[in-house]
Design a protein around this motif. Structure first.
Motif, PDB file in Angstrom:
ATOM      1  N   GLY A 257       0.794  -1.222   0.000  1.00  0.00           N
ATOM      2  CA  GLY A 257       0.000   0.000   0.000  1.00  0.00           C
ATOM      3  C   GLY A 257       0.821   1.263   0.000  1.00  0.00           C
ATOM      4  N   ASP A 258       2.122   1.165   0.280  1.00  0.00           N
ATOM      5  CA  ASP A 258       3.010   2.318   0.124  1.00  0.00           C
ATOM      6  C   ASP A 258       3.189   2.611  -1.364  1.00  0.00           C
ATOM      7  OD1 ASP A 258       3.273   2.271   2.852  1.00  0.00           O
ATOM      8  OD2 ASP A 258       5.348   1.541   2.859  1.00  0.00           O
ATOM      9  N   THR A 259       3.761   3.767  -1.670  1.00  0.00           N
ATOM     10  CA  THR A 259       3.975   4.159  -3.058  1.00  0.00           C
ATOM     11  C   THR A 259       5.422   4.576  -3.267  1.00  0.00           C
ATOM     12  OG1 THR A 259       1.694   4.955  -3.236  1.00  0.00           O
ATOM     13  CG2 THR A 259       3.238   5.722  -4.910  1.00  0.00           C
ATOM     14  N   LEU A 260       6.005   4.100  -4.377  1.00  0.00           N
ATOM     15  CA  LEU A 260       7.287   4.637  -4.828  1.00  0.00           C
ATOM     16  C   LEU A 260       6.970   5.809  -5.738  1.00  0.00           C
ATOM     17  CD1 LEU A 260       9.690   1.651  -5.678  1.00  0.00           C
ATOM     18  CD2 LEU A 260       9.889   3.308  -3.823  1.00  0.00           C
ATOM     19  N   THR A 261       7.032   7.021  -5.190  1.00  0.00           N
ATOM     20  CA  THR A 261       6.665   8.200  -5.960  1.00  0.00           C
ATOM     21  C   THR A 261       7.820   8.611  -6.869  1.00  0.00           C
ATOM     22  OG1 THR A 261       7.444   9.723  -4.268  1.00  0.00           O
ATOM     23  CG2 THR A 261       5.167   8.978  -4.112  1.00  0.00           C
ATOM     24  N   GLY A 262       7.471   9.323  -7.912  1.00  0.00           N
ATOM     25  CA  GLY A 262       8.477   9.730  -8.880  1.00  0.00           C
ATOM     26  C   GLY A 262       8.914   8.544  -9.720  1.00  0.00           C
ATOM     27  N   SER A 263      10.089   8.677 -10.324  1.00  0.00           N
ATOM     28  CA  SER A 263      10.557   7.674 -11.271  1.00  0.00           C
ATOM     29  C   SER A 263      11.498   6.666 -10.620  1.00  0.00           C
ATOM     30  CB  SER A 263      11.280   8.365 -12.430  1.00  0.00           C
ATOM     31  OG  SER A 263      11.848   7.420 -13.313  1.00  0.00           O
ATOM     32  N   THR A 264      11.288   5.412 -10.937  1.00  0.00           N
ATOM     33  CA  THR A 264      12.217   4.331 -10.599  1.00  0.00           C
ATOM     34  C   THR A 264      12.696   3.758 -11.923  1.00  0.00           C
ATOM     35  OG1 THR A 264      11.139   3.804  -8.491  1.00  0.00           O
ATOM     36  CG2 THR A 264      12.474   2.072  -9.506  1.00  0.00           C
ATOM     37  N   ALA A 265      14.002   3.811 -12.169  1.00  0.00           N
ATOM     38  CA  ALA A 265      14.510   3.475 -13.502  1.00  0.00           C
ATOM     39  C   ALA A 265      15.798   2.668 -13.416  1.00  0.00           C
ATOM     40  CB  ALA A 265      14.747   4.745 -14.317  1.00  0.00           C
ATOM     41  N   GLY A 266      16.003   1.828 -14.427  1.00  0.00           N
ATOM     42  CA  GLY A 266      17.213   1.026 -14.536  1.00  0.00           C
ATOM     43  C   GLY A 266      17.006  -0.105 -15.519  1.00  0.00           C
ATOM     44  N   PRO A 267      17.990  -0.976 -15.679  1.00  0.00           N
ATOM     45  CA  PRO A 267      17.876  -2.083 -16.626  1.00  0.00           C
ATOM     46  C   PRO A 267      16.836  -3.112 -16.178  1.00  0.00           C
ATOM     47  CG  PRO A 267      20.172  -1.653 -16.053  1.00  0.00           C
ATOM     48  CD  PRO A 267      19.340  -0.892 -15.087  1.00  0.00           C
ATOM     49  N   LEU A 268      16.195  -3.751 -17.168  1.00  0.00           N
ATOM     50  CA  LEU A 268      15.239  -4.814 -16.878  1.00  0.00           C
ATOM     51  C   LEU A 268      15.966  -6.152 -16.951  1.00  0.00           C
ATOM     52  CD1 LEU A 268      12.272  -5.365 -16.207  1.00  0.00           C
ATOM     53  CD2 LEU A 268      11.892  -5.804 -18.645  1.00  0.00           C
ATOM     54  N   ASP A 269      16.050  -6.816 -15.813  1.00  0.00           N
ATOM     55  CA  ASP A 269      16.771  -8.078 -15.683  1.00  0.00           C
ATOM     56  C   ASP A 269      15.768  -9.222 -15.582  1.00  0.00           C
ATOM     57  OD1 ASP A 269      19.085  -9.596 -15.448  1.00  0.00           O
ATOM     58  OD2 ASP A 269      19.239  -9.341 -13.279  1.00  0.00           O
ATOM     59  N   TYR A 270      16.278 -10.440 -15.542  1.00  0.00           N
ATOM     60  CA  TYR A 270      15.455 -11.628 -15.267  1.00  0.00           C
ATOM     61  C   TYR A 270      16.245 -12.495 -14.302  1.00  0.00           C
ATOM     62  CZ  TYR A 270      12.578 -15.813 -15.902  1.00  0.00           C
ATOM     63  OH  TYR A 270      11.742 -16.901 -15.674  1.00  0.00           O
ATOM     64  N   ASN A 271      15.628 -12.840 -13.148  1.00  0.00           N
ATOM     65  CA  ASN A 271      16.370 -13.633 -12.173  1.00  0.00           C
ATOM     66  C   ASN A 271      15.559 -14.809 -11.660  1.00  0.00           C
ATOM     67  OD1 ASN A 271      14.906 -12.941  -9.701  1.00  0.00           O
ATOM     68  ND2 ASN A 271      15.848 -10.914  -9.851  1.00  0.00           N
ATOM     69  N   GLN A 272      16.219 -15.613 -10.856  1.00  0.00           N
ATOM     70  CA  GLN A 272      15.648 -16.858 -10.355  1.00  0.00           C
ATOM     71  C   GLN A 272      14.483 -16.630  -9.413  1.00  0.00           C
ATOM     72  OE1 GLN A 272      18.580 -19.221  -8.358  1.00  0.00           O
ATOM     73  NE2 GLN A 272      17.132 -20.740  -7.575  1.00  0.00           N
ATOM     74  N   PHE A 273      14.484 -15.518  -8.716  1.00  0.00           N
ATOM     75  CA  PHE A 273      13.532 -15.301  -7.634  1.00  0.00           C
ATOM     76  C   PHE A 273      12.440 -14.307  -8.019  1.00  0.00           C
ATOM     77  CE2 PHE A 273      17.718 -16.307  -5.808  1.00  0.00           C
ATOM     78  CZ  PHE A 273      17.413 -17.550  -5.281  1.00  0.00           C
ATOM     79  N   GLY A 274      11.778 -14.565  -9.115  1.00  0.00           N
ATOM     80  CA  GLY A 274      10.653 -13.721  -9.487  1.00  0.00           C
ATOM     81  C   GLY A 274      10.583 -13.329 -10.938  1.00  0.00           C
ATOM     82  N   GLY A 275      11.614 -13.661 -11.715  1.00  0.00           N
ATOM     83  CA  GLY A 275      11.557 -13.353 -13.138  1.00  0.00           C
ATOM     84  C   GLY A 275      11.966 -11.928 -13.441  1.00  0.00           C
ATOM     85  N   TYR A 276      11.158 -11.217 -14.221  1.00  0.00           N
ATOM     86  CA  TYR A 276      11.527  -9.886 -14.691  1.00  0.00           C
ATOM     87  C   TYR A 276      11.630  -8.900 -13.530  1.00  0.00           C
ATOM     88  CZ  TYR A 276      10.699 -11.868 -19.247  1.00  0.00           C
ATOM     89  OH  TYR A 276      10.773 -12.676 -20.361  1.00  0.00           O
ATOM     90  N   THR A 277      12.769  -8.216 -13.474  1.00  0.00           N
ATOM     91  CA  THR A 277      13.104  -7.359 -12.343  1.00  0.00           C
ATOM     92  C   THR A 277      13.742  -6.063 -12.824  1.00  0.00           C
ATOM     93  OG1 THR A 277      13.488  -9.281 -10.928  1.00  0.00           O
ATOM     94  CG2 THR A 277      14.484  -7.202 -10.228  1.00  0.00           C
ATOM     95  N   LEU A 278      13.199  -4.956 -12.368  1.00  0.00           N
ATOM     96  CA  LEU A 278      13.798  -3.656 -12.652  1.00  0.00           C
ATOM     97  C   LEU A 278      14.906  -3.437 -11.626  1.00  0.00           C
ATOM     98  CD1 LEU A 278      11.810  -0.330 -13.313  1.00  0.00           C
ATOM     99  CD2 LEU A 278      14.114  -0.423 -12.367  1.00  0.00           C
ATOM    100  N   VAL A 279      16.155  -3.433 -12.105  1.00  0.00           N
ATOM    101  CA  VAL A 279      17.307  -3.229 -11.221  1.00  0.00           C
ATOM    102  C   VAL A 279      17.636  -1.744 -11.262  1.00  0.00           C
ATOM    103  CG1 VAL A 279      19.617  -4.023 -10.626  1.00  0.00           C
ATOM    104  CG2 VAL A 279      18.081  -5.541 -11.862  1.00  0.00           C
ATOM    105  N   ALA A 280      17.199  -1.030 -10.257  1.00  0.00           N
ATOM    106  CA  ALA A 280      17.134   0.424 -10.323  1.00  0.00           C
ATOM    107  C   ALA A 280      18.478   1.099 -10.080  1.00  0.00           C
ATOM    108  CB  ALA A 280      16.111   0.939  -9.306  1.00  0.00           C
ATOM    109  N   GLY A 281      18.828   1.969 -10.994  1.00  0.00           N
ATOM    110  CA  GLY A 281      19.911   2.909 -10.758  1.00  0.00           C
ATOM    111  C   GLY A 281      19.370   4.168 -10.120  1.00  0.00           C
ATOM    112  N   ARG A 282      18.056   4.364 -10.262  1.00  0.00           N
ATOM    113  CA  ARG A 282      17.370   5.498  -9.634  1.00  0.00           C
ATOM    114  C   ARG A 282      16.076   4.991  -9.023  1.00  0.00           C
ATOM    115  NH1 ARG A 282      16.733   8.438 -13.745  1.00  0.00           N
ATOM    116  NH2 ARG A 282      14.506   8.280 -14.210  1.00  0.00           N
ATOM    117  N   LEU A 283      15.921   5.178  -7.706  1.00  0.00           N
ATOM    118  CA  LEU A 283      14.739   4.718  -6.981  1.00  0.00           C
ATOM    119  C   LEU A 283      13.818   5.884  -6.668  1.00  0.00           C
ATOM    120  CD1 LEU A 283      16.207   2.166  -4.417  1.00  0.00           C
ATOM    121  CD2 LEU A 283      14.283   1.695  -5.932  1.00  0.00           C
ATOM    122  N   GLY A 284      12.521   5.629  -6.766  1.00  0.00           N
ATOM    123  CA  GLY A 284      11.554   6.635  -6.367  1.00  0.00           C
ATOM    124  C   GLY A 284      11.585   6.856  -4.858  1.00  0.00           C
ATOM    125  N   THR A 285      10.860   7.842  -4.408  1.00  0.00           N
ATOM    126  CA  THR A 285      10.785   8.173  -2.987  1.00  0.00           C
ATOM    127  C   THR A 285       9.613   7.455  -2.359  1.00  0.00           C
ATOM    128  OG1 THR A 285      11.715  10.363  -3.416  1.00  0.00           O
ATOM    129  CG2 THR A 285      10.560  10.045  -1.323  1.00  0.00           C
TER     130      THR A 285
END
Length: 608
Positions: A257-285
Motif C-alpha cells: 500500500g506504500d507508493t514509490l513516488t516519482g521515477s524508478t529506472a534502470g535495466p530490466l533483468d530476469y532472475n531466479q527469484f521472481g523473473g523480470y526485475t527492474l534493477v534500479a539505478g534510480r529509486l523513487g521516494t
C-alpha cells in the motif's frame, strides 16, 4: 510455501555463475561478424546467435552491477530498429567487478549465452548474455538512452501465450508478441533501460532488499492495497520486482500500500527469484500508505474461537516470542484454541536426534501470559526424527494451544508418531480412538511431510473435533514466469494425496455422527480455488470458510506481488448450515516488511 529466507542462496545474489548446469544446450560455437544488440536478442526468447562469438557489439552502458556472483553491466543501442519484438539492451557478464561506468560508449566482443537462472531444472526462462567479454571503452560521459516507460497502457492484459506442445509447452521458440502478452512485452525489453512512476507496493520489502510494485493500480486490487491472486488465469500482469544497484542500506523499507513516488529506472533483468526485475539505478521516494496491523473481534462468552497460525520455524533461540505472544493476545484476542504450525524442537535446526518441543511451546505460553493472555495448555505428538520435512533437524510439527478456562481437551491414551487415529461410535456419538492422534501417519502421502494432528475438545458441553494440518509445500513448482506455460505444479501430486486422506478421515467422523462439529485447519499450502481445496471439501464434508469473506479480503500470504490463500479453516456442515460463524483473516504479517512470520493467522468464531 518454502520459507522466503531458506529459498534464497545469499542476500543480493540474483543469479549464480554461468555454468553448464544452468545453460541451454547450444550448437557448437561459431563466429559471427559485427552485429547489433537487437540482432543478438532476436524475436524469440533464444538468441539466434546463442553459442556464437560476436565482435564489436556497440552500446552505451546503462547500469553496472558490482556485487554478488552475477557481476557485469548492461549496454543499450542508442539507435534502435523499428521492430518492437527485439530488445535493444543486453547484459554483459564479467564475473569480476566491471571496469566501465554508466554513460560509457563501449564495444564488446564475446560469446552469446543463454543463461537459465537457478538451472534448467527450475523451468525458468533464459537470460541472453554476452560472456567472456573483451571490452573497449570508446568514450565516456554519453547520454544514457531514454528509459522505456512501463505503465498500465503499455503492459498487455493477457499474461502469456500457451506453450508449444511440440516443445513440452515451452514458449522459448515462439515469436514474441509484445502488444498481446505481458511476458512477451517484458521479454522484448530484456536488458533495456526502463522506468516506472508512482507505483504502489504490492509485496513488502524482504530481507534481500527487493519489493514488488504494480503498474496497474486497479488490477485485482485488495482493500488494503495489494493485488489479489484469485485464479490460475489471474496472474496479474502489472506486477514487477524492484531491486537496486545501490547500497542495501538505502533501499526503502516498504509495506503493501506504500507508493514509490516519482521515477524508478534502470535495466530490466530476469532472475531466479521472481523473473523480470527492474534493477534500479534510480529509486523513487517512498510514501507511506499508513497500513496498520489488524485486530480481530473478541469472541463472546458463547462463541468458540479457533485459530490457525504458522509461526515460521519457531525454536527457543528465536527473538520473536514476545511478538508472537502479543499477536495472539492482542491481534487475535486470545482464541480458545490455536493450531500452531512450524513449531520446532527444543534445539531448532541442530540435527542431533532431539524431537521434543516442550521448551519451545512453554516459552511461547509464558510469553503469552506475560503479554496479558491466558495460561494456555497444549497437546502435540513428537514426530519421528527428520521424517516430517521442513528445516533439517528442526522437526516441525503442529501444536494445539487451548485455554483451559474456556475449553477442555479430551485425552485418550495411545496416540503417538506412528499410530493412526480412528473413529468409533459411543452412545450414538463419534469419538476418536486416541486424542491427540495422527491421521494415517504411515501412508506414503506423508513422506517427508507433516502428519495431521487430530484432537477432541469440549466447549460448553459440546464436542468439537479439530484436525491441524501443514500440507506439502509448493517447493519445486515452476514459477509464473516459467518458460513452460502453463507452469507445472509438481507439488500438487503429494498434496492431493494428503487432502484425500484428510477428507476421508473427516468423512469417517461424519459417517458416525452426521451433525458432528469438525474443523480442519492449518497451512494447506494451496489456494481457496485449488484442486487441493476441492479434494478437502469433498462432497460437502467440509467447506473452506475463507470463502465467506469478500474476494478482496481472501488472502493469508503475499508472494511475488500476488496476495493469495495458503492458510485455511474448513468447517463441517453442522457449523456452516447454522450460518452463525464469523471468519477473519487477520493481516498482521504478510503485508509488512518487519513481519515475524510470512503467514497471516486465521480466526473462526462460532457457537457449537
Amino acid at each position: 510455501m518454502p520459507s522466503k529466507k531458506s529459498a534464497r542462496l545469499a542476500a543480493l545474489t540474483v543469479a549464480a555463475v554461468c555454468s553448464a548446469a544452468s545453460a541451454i544446450v547450444l550448437t557448437s560455437p561459431a563466429h559471427a561478424d559485427t552485429v547489433r544488440i537487437h540482432d543478438i536478442q532476436g524475436t524469440t526468447r533464444i538468441s539466434p546467435y546463442a553459442g556464437q562469438k560476436v565482435t564489436d557489439v556497440a552500446g552505451i552502458v546503462t547500469g553496472v552491477r558490482t556485487y554478488g556472483s552475477s557481476r557485469g553491466f548492461w549496454i543499450q543501442d542508442p539507435t534502435p530498429d523499428d521492430n518492437p519484438a527485439t530488445s535493444e539492451g543486453v547484459f554483459v557478464f564479467t564475473s569480476s567487478t566491471p571496469k566501465v561506468a554508466v554513460g560509457d560508449s563501449v564495444t564488446v566482443t564475446g560469446t552469446v549465452s543463454e543463461y537459465v537462472p537457478g538451472g534448467t531444472s527450475t523451468g525458468n526462462q533464459s537470460l541472453t548474455e554476452i560472456t567472456k567479454p573483451t571490452v573497449a571503452v570508446v568514450s565516456s560521459g554519453n547520454a544514457v538512452p531514454a528509459a522505456t516507460v512501463i505503465d498500465a497502457k503499455s503492459v498487455p492484459g493477457e499474461y502469456t501465450p500457451a506453450g508449444d506442445t511440440a516443445a513440452s509447452n515451452s514458449i522459448n521458440g515462439l515469436t514474441l508478441q509484445p502488444s498481446k502478452y505481458a511476458l512477451d512485452y517484458y521479454e522484448s525489453l530484456e536488458g533495456m533501460n526502463v522506468q516506472v512512476a508512482d507505483t504502489r507496493v504490492v509485496t513488502a520489502t524482504d530481507p534481500y532488499s527487493e519489493l514488488w510494485v504494480t503498474v496497474k493500480p486497479y488490477e485485482h486490487r485488495t482493500h488494503r492495497g495489494g493485488t489479489l491472486y484469485g485464479s490460475y488465469d489471474a496472474q496479474n500482469t502489472g506486477r514487477l520486482q524492484i531491486q537496486s544497484l545501490g547500497s542495501t542500506a538505502d533501499f526503502p523499507k516498504a509495506n503493501v500500500g506504500d507508493t514509490l513516488t516519482g521515477s524508478t529506472a534502470g535495466p530490466l533483468d530476469y532472475n531466479q527469484f521472481g523473473g523480470y526485475t527492474l534493477v534500479a539505478g534510480r529509486l523513487g521516494t517512498l510514501k507511506s500508505g499508513g497500513l496498520e496491523r489488524e485486530t480481530t473481534k473478541k469472541q463472546s462468552r458463547g462463541e468458540l474461537a479457533v485459530a490457525t497460525y504458522n509461526v515460521e520455524n519457531l525454536d527457543p533461540s528465536d527473538a520473536t516470542f514476545a511478538a508472537h505472544a502479543s499477536a495472539i493476545v492482542n491481534n487475535l484476542q486470545s482464541p480458545d484454541i490455536v493450531s500452531l504450525e512450524e513449531i520446532q524442537d527444543n534445539n531448532g535446526a541442530k540435527d542431533d536426534g532431539t524431537v521434543d518441543a516442550s521448551e519451545t511451546v512453554n516459552k511461547l505460553i509464558d510469553a503469552i501470559v506475560a503479554a496479558g493472555g491466558p495460561k494456555y495448555d497444549w497437546r502435540s505428538i513428537n514426530p519421528v526424527n527428520d521424517q516430517d520435512g521442513g528445516e533439517p533437524g528442526g522437526n516441525i510439527r503442529q501444536v494445539f494451544l487451548f485455554n483451559p478456562e474456556r475449553v477442555s481437551f479430551t485425552d485418550r491414551a495411545g496416540g503417538d508418531s506412528t499410530t493412526a487415529v480412528g473413529v468409533t461410535k459411543v452412545h450414538g456419538k463419534a469419538q476418536l480412538t486416541v486424542s491427540p492422534g495422527r491421521v494415517d501417519p504411515a501412508d506414503d502421502a506423508w513422506k517427508s511431510s507433516r502428519k495431521p494432528l487430530a484432537g477432541e475438545f469440549v466447549f460448553r458441553g459440546r464436542t468439537v473435533f479439530v484436525i491441524a494440518n501443514h500440507l506439502n509445500s509448493k517447493g519445486g513448482d515452476q514459477g509464473l514466469t516459467s518458460q513452460y506455460q502453463p507452469p507445472v505444479r509438481s507439488s500438487e501430486t503429494q498434496r492431493h494425496a494428503q487432502a484425500t486422506l484428510v477428507n476421508a478421515f473427516v468423512k469417517s467422523i461424519l459417517d458416525v455422527q452426521k451433525n458432528a462439529d469438525v474443523i480442519t485447519l492449518g497451512d494447506m499450502n494451496d489456494f481457496d480455488f485449488s484442486d487441493t481445496t476441492k479434494i478437502l471439501e469433498g462432497d460437502g464434508e467440509l467447506w473452506s470458510a475463507i470463502k465467506s469473506l469478500p474476494k478482496s479480503e481472501r488472502y493469508t500470504y503475499d508472494y511475488q506481488g500476488n496476495q493469495q490463500v495458503l492458510d485455511q479453516i474448513l468447517i463441517s456442515p453442522s457449523i456452516r448450515r447454522g450460518c452463525d460463524f464469523d471468519y477473519d483473516s487477520v493481516h498482521i504479517n504478510s503485508e509488512f516488511n518487519d513481519q515475524i512470520s510470512d503467514h497471516d493467522p486465521q480466526v473462526l468464531r462460532f457457537r457449537p
